[in-house]
Each structure stands twice: as structure tokens, then as C-alpha cells.
Scaffold this active site. Structure first.
Site, PDB file in Angstrom:
ATOM      1  N   ASP A 477      43.534  45.544  32.591  1.00  0.00           N
ATOM      2  CA  ASP A 477      43.377  46.464  33.703  1.00  0.00           C
ATOM      3  C   ASP A 477      42.710  45.753  34.877  1.00  0.00           C
ATOM      4  OD1 ASP A 477      43.645  48.922  34.928  1.00  0.00           O
ATOM      5  OD2 ASP A 477      41.787  49.738  34.123  1.00  0.00           O
ATOM      6  N   GLU A 480      44.991  43.286  39.685  1.00  0.00           N
ATOM      7  CA  GLU A 480      45.832  43.119  40.883  1.00  0.00           C
ATOM      8  C   GLU A 480      45.485  41.885  41.733  1.00  0.00           C
ATOM      9  OE1 GLU A 480      46.249  46.693  39.050  1.00  0.00           O
ATOM     10  OE2 GLU A 480      44.373  46.050  39.955  1.00  0.00           O
ATOM     11  N   ASP A 650      47.180  54.951  37.298  1.00  0.00           N
ATOM     12  CA  ASP A 650      46.301  56.119  37.406  1.00  0.00           C
ATOM     13  C   ASP A 650      47.024  57.300  38.048  1.00  0.00           C
ATOM     14  OD1 ASP A 650      44.434  54.450  36.328  1.00  0.00           O
ATOM     15  OD2 ASP A 650      43.307  54.153  38.169  1.00  0.00           O
TER      16      ASP A 650
END
Length: 971
Positions: A477, A480, A650
Site C-alpha cells: 500500500d 505511488e 479506497d
């Protein structure tokens, strides 16, 4: 909390206790603003102690004005003249030439005067056009050892190719033509090529009425319709509609119904990009790098998908167990709570394959640690051991950033950081110092996946941690890669660690799905009172870090041109990056962060998630050398599907996000990541009974099936509501029954790139009425799913492709559907029922469902034969051990039904000892008088709704269902 089989008043009481307990914990442990989550240090210390948080102003970047919104922005097509082509030569595989600038432009950077043109005919289906500066001193060329770069696959490329490159010399433009039909697929004619150090632009014409798909990642419908502006830049942001989010996939598919042909275009480049789609054109803009464009001839969508995925890298075969149901929650605060959830699933007889933990388990949110108080290692290990004893699995989250200990605190010891420093494994500032951002544990550093020592350091961390925590896969997670502050904000502040994030976390979610006030009216007043109490109760204040950081907050224009690599942090062309002020460094590592080889984050930002996925994959090969790694990654890039699955990020407990999950899944199948799913019932906000009921049923037909939600939301495990529990049991029985079919499809994906989750328009490419259908989908070629995607209805509308030539059978009743061509049929869909239909002409292998995939694999086999109008059907089954990386023994069974007989043709060496239990044949015109399996006549069979069913075949197949060829006949 167990809400199933409870009265409304009991549910309200239990919800009250749950929410009140969460609020009490939040108020007791929060030492800044209204945060529920906190580090172990603050969670176990006095609530009156003062904790420093990252300053709010450190999160604010320099305001950027996206070019596409600026009415005064220069139009590069208008002010630039392009290039002229000279010295064109023929090579063994294509063409080579030199492009010379016609006139200085310098619109959003500085022009390159001389470019090289390479054209390569690589195969019958693929052509490559590459344009790059002659002088590559300041140009990042994406290495082929980082992202796959295909080469020539034929000895006679000019002869074999169905694609032809034509050109105009001055001003230079090129066109790609389909040789077999003369159709123009791509043409830059009429628009100049613009190539500057921080801005590249090219255009292609499109026919009116085009149907474009691809270009991700974003939450959007399946079609990229005229007027769409796509930003391609990895972004940590909570699933906004029509904006750039976690991954980057610069591939589009052009499906043309006028000519009934399809082709694809892939741009291999890792810089920030924008794509503008208009009625008759597509404009592609990049902030650097090279033009490395691949054209795929199709001519069907399925052809393009397989051609593209074979180019970027075929996905590895998933472990069989990953097709089971997964449960997660940000908010499983203790190992005891985790055990309770696992026990509740079994108590309510809802299959649970894998339990996941979010950041709750960590010690102060540091990777590769466990909280000694909430997840004491001995109790945590016992939970995992029990899971494994019951053939279940465990997956933890691993975040992207690594905590930087404070040298002023002798007890702040973190060997993972020390080992990384010793390995020189972290990103740097331009001056060579560590780049220090901020994420959950406080000020953090970031692994540099281009540094030589990073892989060994990461592998050691994984291997050492697995010795303590026996995980079965990894969830990546924040990759990015994300930072909660702008720039290297921790460079002068890391001694204050641990610090808290600069925003409120974990307060009660205040949103509910549409219709909640009707379907959950008894609970609404209570929730409203809770939210009011929470939001009007003062929280302990925090102290913000006062030390200045390296980031200057300003709204003054800074997007000036610069020579060399350019203005790295504030490029002259501002993309429409979905952050508050569009700054590329907001919620991300700054573009000027520097890798060990001198590469700038500006050049490879969207590859960071790809890098950690690759490193984790190779680390897991050391953890369990014989087993297929399972990785779920939030950020992806072309080729990520080789090693990872992906989820939709999300999302929210909202009907719109349930709707968008279908085009998301279709897009990622196209992107070469077939193992895709979303957080069913929604992550952010609160779900409700009706939405979760519908979504648990829809999610059961996605490849990856997981329920996961936010810390401050209400519980949403499927056992919370009685109706959801019942609906979930019903649909999971279907999912687990068809696991052999689904696994066979995933095997096909690993060999061809064709995903299991498919659009109707892919299977019926010549029916234009199906182009925009994104409320239905196919699992493989044989199963059609028509979910309810709106509240307060007991019906759904759906089309049945191919009728009257095709026949579709109701999965539950086996009755054929009565529908006309293109008819939008109204189907009954009471709460708890999802419409599923089987396509005539297909054979579906099944197994009797059980609680886990392991137990299901031990059960009897079944065969469902859905006859087409000609009385025929076919299918395939693939079987192996479900986990080995190198498959030494496998079995393939082909099924053919024709003229009143079903034939099985097994081949392979994998031993299947489970017997055949049943055969069901749909579409049998009349009741048979004779039914037989081999030489044995069977008198005990049923015939209802033109369906022949034979059970209790175990005694006739004791050696195993597929040990020898079988012939099953009816007449």
C-alpha cells in the site's frame, strides 16, 4: 460484534456499544486533533502527553494552474511547426531516419533540434515507432531491464506484418495503415510533432463515433468518450471520479464498429502524461522521455488484449487459494479481535479463506514489526497457526515508507532502517542527503529500487520477518509513492520522531449509501446523535513541528522553462494532477528526489509501485522458494500483472462505486492484471445492509474477492446482517462450486493474457449495441452476471447477447431465457438474489463447495453441460497442485458434447483421485429413455425443465473422475 439473527433493537444496541467504544478509544488515545490511530508509544502512554504532528503548512505545495483549464495557454499545434524527415534508410526490420526541427518553438520547454526515428516491424501483429533525441544526455530512456521492451519475433517482418508505416517528410507526420483493408488506424497528419525537454505532444485523428477504452487508472465508465481528459500520473488519493489515481496504463483500444475491426496503441513511457480525447482526435502529451509507441493489429478486442499483454509480460498463475474469500478491516485493533472475526465467520458458516490485517498490527506503524501490546507475538503466532491448521491464510499490509528513528532517543531502535542505510538503499535529495518525507509512523525514508543494494536488504527484511510472522502473501500500500508532506520535510525535523500525520484520522464515518434512511430507518437517529456528539466534543490539541522544512509554500508562478533536464519540481506544462493545488509533490515524494544512478523521481515516479512489487516478488521467492507468491499492489504499471494482483483502492460505501467496479475490472483485464477486485461493501464511509447484500453477491464473481473498510466506519463483515449472511452463503456456494472453471480461466490468462472477467462487447465484437454495456459482464465465455446496482428495487434489466442464435440458461432453474435481439429484459431480483446465466454451447467443470478452497478441492467433481441450439457444447478444465511455481505435473481435460453424448479427454500427469459425483445437462429436448456412463446404464436420473441430472456416480469413477476418458450418453 455478531449482528446476524438479531432484532432491529438488538442491532441498534450492539452498534451503539461498538461506536461508543470506538469513540471512547479515540478520545482517550488521541493526542492530536481527532485521530483514532496512534503509534504504540502514544497508545500505551499517558493520554495527557503531548505529541508532535507534522505541521499542516508542510502539506501545502505550490499552486499549479493545469494547462487544460487555462484559456490563455499556448496551443502547441498552433505555435509549433514540427520537424522534417531526412536520410531515411531501410533496415533489416524497418526504417531509420533523422528529424530536423523546422522552426524554434520552445512552447513548454526547449526544443530538441535533432531527433532519431526508428520504425520496427516486430511481428505480424505489432509495429513499433520510436522517436527520441539524437543527444540523449538529458533524456531518460526507459531501460528494457526495468520495463519489458519487445523485439522482433519474425524473420520476415515486412512480409508478415498487417501494419504499414507511411509518412510525409515535411512537416513530418506518419500514418499506420492496416494492409489487408487499407484502413487508417493512426495518423498524425495535419499536426506538428512537438518535442521539447519537458513537453512532448503528438496527435492522431479518430473517426466519428469512435469507441475508445483503456488509459488508466481512474474511476470512470468503460468508454473514454469524447471530451475526456486523462491524466496518467500515480497518485495517492481516495478514488475521486474522473481523476488520476494509483496506477498508470498508457494503452488504448480503438474498437471500430464501422469496419468491425479493433486495434491498440501503447506508449511505453514513465513520465507524467495527459491524453485528450475529442470527437475526431486524440492528443497525447508527456513531460519528458522518449516516444516508444506500439501498434497492435487486432483485429478483435480479444486479439488486441492478448497481443498487448504478451508484449508487457504475461501474468503468473495465481495460487489456487487466492480465489477464496478474503476479509480485512482497518480497525482490527488487537489479535483477540482478529480471532473473534475468524471465529464468527465459522460460527455463521460463511467461508473464509484469508484474513488480512491493515496497519493496526504494526508497532507504531513501522514495517516488519508487531505491536507488543495489541498484537503480542505469541498470541499473534497462535492465531496464524490456527488459520494454517484449518487450511486458511493470512496476509498483512506493508507500507512503502520506512521509519527514520530519532537519534536523540536511545530507545528508538529500528534495525530495518539501519540495515537500509548500510545498504545505501534509500532515495536521496539532490545534495546527497536522505530524502525524508512523512507517512503513518512519522518522518520516513523511501527505498530506492534502482540502487544495487536494495533488493538484498528488502529480501532480508522479508525473510527475517517471516520467521516470526508466517504470512502467506503481502499487501503493498501507499506505493505511488506517497508522502504526507511536500518535499524532504523531515530533513531538519526527524529528531522529533515519532510524529503524527498532519490530518485527523479515524473519526466516525458520517456518510451512508442512498436509501439508508429507508432500509435502516430505525438506526438513523442514533447515528446522527453519535456523529453530533463526536464532532462537537473538543479533542486534545497537538503541537505542530515548528522547525522550518526545505519546502517553500508559495502561490507565485514557478513554472518556468529551464535547460538540461528542466524545471523538475515545477515543469512549464502543468498537468491536471488530482491534488488540492495540482503540485506534483503533494501527497508524493518530490520529483527532484534522486535515485542511486542519477535518475530523478520526476522520470520514474509512476514506476515506484512497479519497483516495490518486483522486489517483493523476488523476496517472497526466498521466503517460500517452492510456492507462487501472492502480492496485492495498489500502484501498478504495464507489466505489474506478471507479479501482482490489484484492487480498486479506497472506494466508498456508495452505489456509484459498486457500479464503477465493473468498468474498473474490465479495464484492468485489458491492462494485463486479471486478478482484480474492489473492497466489497465499500472502504470509506458507512455501508448499509442493502448495499452490502448486493455487493457481496456481485464481488463473488470478481477474480479477487475481499471485504475491507475504514477505521471509523461501522462493522461490515457479512455476518453483521442476517440478510447479508444468507445472501453471502448463497453466492459463495456458487463461487466455490465453479472454482475449477475460474482457475482454468486464470490459467488461460497466464498463457494468453486473456482475463477471466470480460465485457460483453469482447465476446460479441460486432454488436454495437453491446459497446456501452457496463452493468453486466461475463466470467469467461460461459457465465453472464447481471447484478442489481441501485437501491430499493427488486428487479434488474439485462441483455442476452447473440439471441436468437445463442441460448442462455438460468443458473438456478436451468430454464432458457426468452429474449429477442437487443431486448432489455426485466429480471426478477429480490434482495439476496443475483442473476446468473449459463451460455449454451459450454461445459463447466465444478466441485462440491466447502468451507475453504483446500477442502473444496478434496470434494467430488461435477460437470454442467449447457447445450446450444445445435445440441453441442465444449469446455476445458486445467488442474495442478495450485501452488507450485514450477508446475511439473498438471492435467487438462477437454469436454465435447454432441449428438446425445458427452466425451471427456484427459491428458497430463497430475493425479486427481476425487471421483465424479454428478453430471447435469441443460437443454435436453425430451426425457431420455436410456442414460449411460460408459457401459453402465443408469436408471436413477431426473429430468426437469429440459434438464437431465445424474448423481451418485462415485462408484463408477472410484479411480478418479479424470483417470480415463469417459463417455456419458442419453437417448
Amino acid at each position: 460484534m455478531l449482528f446476524a439473527k438479531k432484532s432491529a433493537s438488538a442491532i441498534t444496541a450492539l452498534l451503539a456499544a461498538s461506536v461508543s467504544a470506538s469513540l471512547a478509544h479515540a478520545k482517550a488515545t488521541s493526542t492530536f486533533s481527532t485521530s483514532v490511530i496512534s503509534s504504540t508509544a502514544s497508545a500505551t502512554s499517558s493520554a495527557t502527553s503531548e505529541v508532535i504532528s507534522v505541521a499542516q503548512w508542510a502539506t501545502i505545495g505550490v499552486t499549479q494552474y493545469p494547462n487544460i483549464f487555462d484559456p490563455n495557454a499556448a496551443d502547441a499545434n498552433e505555435v509549433c511547426s514540427g520537424y522534417s524527415l531526412t536520410g531515411l534508410k531501410t533496415t533489416e526490420t524497418g526504417l531509420y531516419g533523422r528529424l530536423s526541427l523546422l522552426k524554434e518553438c520552445n512552447v513548454y520547454g526547449y526544443d530538441f533540434d535533432e531527433l532519431s526515428l526508428f520504425v520496427e516491424y516486430q511481428s505480424a501483429e505489432r509495429l513499433n515507432v520510436q522517436i527520441q533525441p539524437v543527444d540523449l544526455t538529458y533524456v531518460y530512456v526507459l531501460p528494457d531491464n526495468l520495463v519489458s521492451k519487445p523485439g522482433v519475433e519474425t524473420s520476415t517482418p515486412f512480409v508478415d506484418s498487417d501494419l504499414v508505416f507511411t509518412y510525409t517528410a515535411s512537416p513530418f507526420s506518419f500514418t499506420i495503415v492496416r494492409k489487408s483493408t487499407g484502413e487508417i488506424l493512426f495518423s498524425t497528419a495535419g499536426n506538428p510533432l512537438v518535442y521539447e525537454n519537458q513537453f512532448i505532444q503528438f496527435n492522431t485523428s479518430l473517426p466519428k463515433g469512435h469507441f475508445i477504452t483503456g488509459l488508466g487508472e481512474s474511476i470512470h465508465g468503460f468508454q473514454q468518450e469524447p471530451g475526456v481528459n486523462k491524466t496518467l500520473y500515480s497518485n495517492d488519493v481516495g478514488d475521486p471520479i474522473d481523476a488520476n489515481i494509483y496506477g498508470v496504463h498508457p494503452i488504448y483500444v480503438d474498437q471500430r464498429y464501422g469496419t468491425n475491426t479493433t486495434h491498440g496503441v501503447y506508449l511505453r513511457n514513465s513520465h507524467a502524461q495527459e491524453v485528450l480525447i475529442r470527437e475526431e482526435s486524440l492528443t497525447w502529451r508527456l513531460l519528458g522521455g522518449t516516444l516508444d509507441i506500439y501498434f497492435f493489429t487486432g483485429p478483435t478486442v480479444k486479439d488486441v488484449i492478448t497481443q498487448y499483454v504478451s508484449t508487457i509480460g504475461l501474468p503468473n498463475l495465481i495460487p489456487y487459494w487466492s480465489l477464496g474469500f478474503h476479509q480485512c478491516r482497518w480497525g482490527y485493533r488487537t489479535s483477540d479481535r482478529l480471532s473473534e472475526v475468524i471465529e464468527n465467520f465459522r460460527k455463521f458458516d460463511i467461508p473464509l479463506e484469508t484474513i488480512w490485517t491493515d496497519i493496526d498490527y504494526m508497532d507504531s506503524y513501522k514495517d516488519f514489526t508487531t505491536d507488543p501490546h495489541r498484537y503480542p507475538l505469541d498470541k499473534f503466532q497462535a492465531v496464524i497457526e490456527t488459520l494454517h491448521a484449518n487450511h486458511q491464510h493470512y496476509i498483512p499490509i506493508v507500507d512503502a515508507a520506512i521509519y527514520h528513528p530519532s537519534p536523540l532517543n536511545k530507545s528508538d531502535i529500528y534495525p530495518v532502517f539501519d540495515d537500509g542505510v548500510a545498504a545505501d538503499a534509500f532515495l536521496k535529495n539532490p545534495d546527497g542527503s536522505l530524502y525524508i518525507g512523512a507517512v503513518w509512523p512519522g518522518y520516513t525514508v523511501y527505498p530506492d529500487w534502482l540502487a544495487s543494494g536494495t533488493q538484498d536488504w528488502w529480501t532480508k527484511a522479508m525473510v527475517d520477518w517471516h520467521k516470526k510472522v508466517q504470512f502467506d502473501g503481502i499487501w503493498l500500500d501507499m506505493n505511488e509513492v506517497s508522502s504526507f508532506c511536500v518535499g524532504s520535510c523531515g530533513s531538519k525535523n526527524y529528531t522529533q520522531n515519532p510524529v503524527h500525520p498532519p490530518f485527523d484520522v479515524g473519526g466516525p464515518a458520517t456518510t451512508f449509501p442512498l436509501g439508508f434512511n429507508i432500509t435502516n430507518s430505525t438506526d438513523l437517529p442514533y447515528y446522527n446523535s453519535i456523529w453530533y456528539t463526536y464532532t462537537h466534543t473538543p479533542s486534545p490539541s497537538s503541537t505542530a513541528s515548528s522547525t522550518s522544512t526545505s519546502t517553500t509554500v508559495s502561490t507565485n508562478p514557478m513554472n518556468t522553462k529551464a535547460p538540461g533536464k528542466g524545471n523538475i519540481n515545477y515543469p512549464p506544462y502543468a498537468i491536471n494532477h488530482q491534488q488540492g493545488n495540482h503540485d506534483l509533490a503533494v501527497h508524493a515524494v518530490s520529483p527532484n528526489a534522486t535515485h542511486a544512478d542519477g535518475t530523478l523521481e520526476y522520470e520514474v515516479h509512476s514506476l515506484w509501485g512497479y519497483g516495490i512489487t518486483n522486489a517483493t516478488y523476488h523476496a517472497l521467492l526466498e521466503v517460500s522458494p517452492e510456492k507462487r507468491p501472492f502480492i496485492l499492489s495498489r500502484s501498478t504499471f504495464p507489466g505489474s500483472g506478471k507479479q501482482a494482483a490489484h484492487w480498486g483502492g479506497d472506494n466508498a460505501g456508495d452505489w456509484a462505486y459498486m457500479y464503477f467496479s465493473i468498468p474498473q475490472a474490465l479495464s484492468f483485464g485489458l491492462f494485463g492484471i486479471p486478478m482484480f477486485g474492489v473492497d466489497v461493501c465499500g472502504f470509506n464511509g458507512n455501508t448499509d445492509m442493502e448495499l452490502c447484500n448486493r455487493w457481496m453477491q456481485l464481488g463473488a464473481f470478481f477474480p479477487f474477492y475481499r471485504n475491507h473498510n475504514y477505521l471509523g466506519a461501522i462493522d461490515q463483515e457479512p455476518y453483521v446482517w442476517e440478510s447479508v449472511a444468507e445472501a453471502t452463503r448463497t453466492v459463495m456456494a456458487i463461487r466455490y462450486e465453479i472454482l475449477p472453471y475460474y482457475y482454468t480461466l486464470m490459467y488461460e490468462a497466464s498463457k494468453t493474457g486473456m482475463p477471466a472477467f470480460r465485457a460483453l462487447s469482447w465476446e460479441f465484437p460486432y454488436d454495437k449495441s453491446l459497446a456501452s454495456v457496463e452493468t453486466q459482464f461475463l466470467v469467461g465465455e460461459a457465465i453472464l452476471v447481471t447484478p442489481v446496482l441501485e437501491p430499493l428495487v427488486d428487479y434488474v434489466k439485462g441483455v442476452f447477447p447473440g439471441v436468437p442464435d445463442e441460448v442462455w440458461y438460468d443458473y438456478y432453474t436451468h430454464e432458457p431465457v426468452s429474449a429477442g435481439p437487443g431486448e432489455n429484459v426485466t429480471l426478477s431480483a429480490p434482495l439476496g438474489h443475483i442473476n446468473v446465466h449459463i451460455r449454451g454451447g459450454y461445459v463447466i467443470p465444478t466441485q462440491k463447495p466447502a468451507y475453504t478452497t483446500t477442502e473444496t478441492r478434496k470434494n467430488d467433481w461435477g460437470i454442467t453441460v449447457a447445450l446450444d441450439k445445435g445440441g453441442t457444447a465444449q469446455g476445458t478444465l486445467y488442474v495442478d497442485d495450485g501452488e507450485s511455481i514450477v508446475v511439473e505435473d498438471s492435467l487438462v481435460v477437454d469436454f465435447v458434447a454432441t449428438h446425445g453424448s458427452l466425451y471427456t479427454f484427459p491428458r497430463g500427469t497430475y493425479d486427481v483421485c476425487q471421483p465424479l459425483g454428478s453430471i447435469t445437462v441443460l437443454g435436453v429436448d425430451s426425457k431420455p429413455s436410456i442414460v449411460s456412463l460408459g457401459e453402465t446404464k443408469i436408471s436413477n436420473f431426473t429430468y426437469v425443465n429440459n434438464t437431465l441430472k445424474v448423481e451418485n456416480l462415485q462408484s463408477l469413477t472410484r479411480a478418479g473422475a479424470w483417470s480415463t476418458p469417459l463417455v456419458f450418453s442419453w437417448e
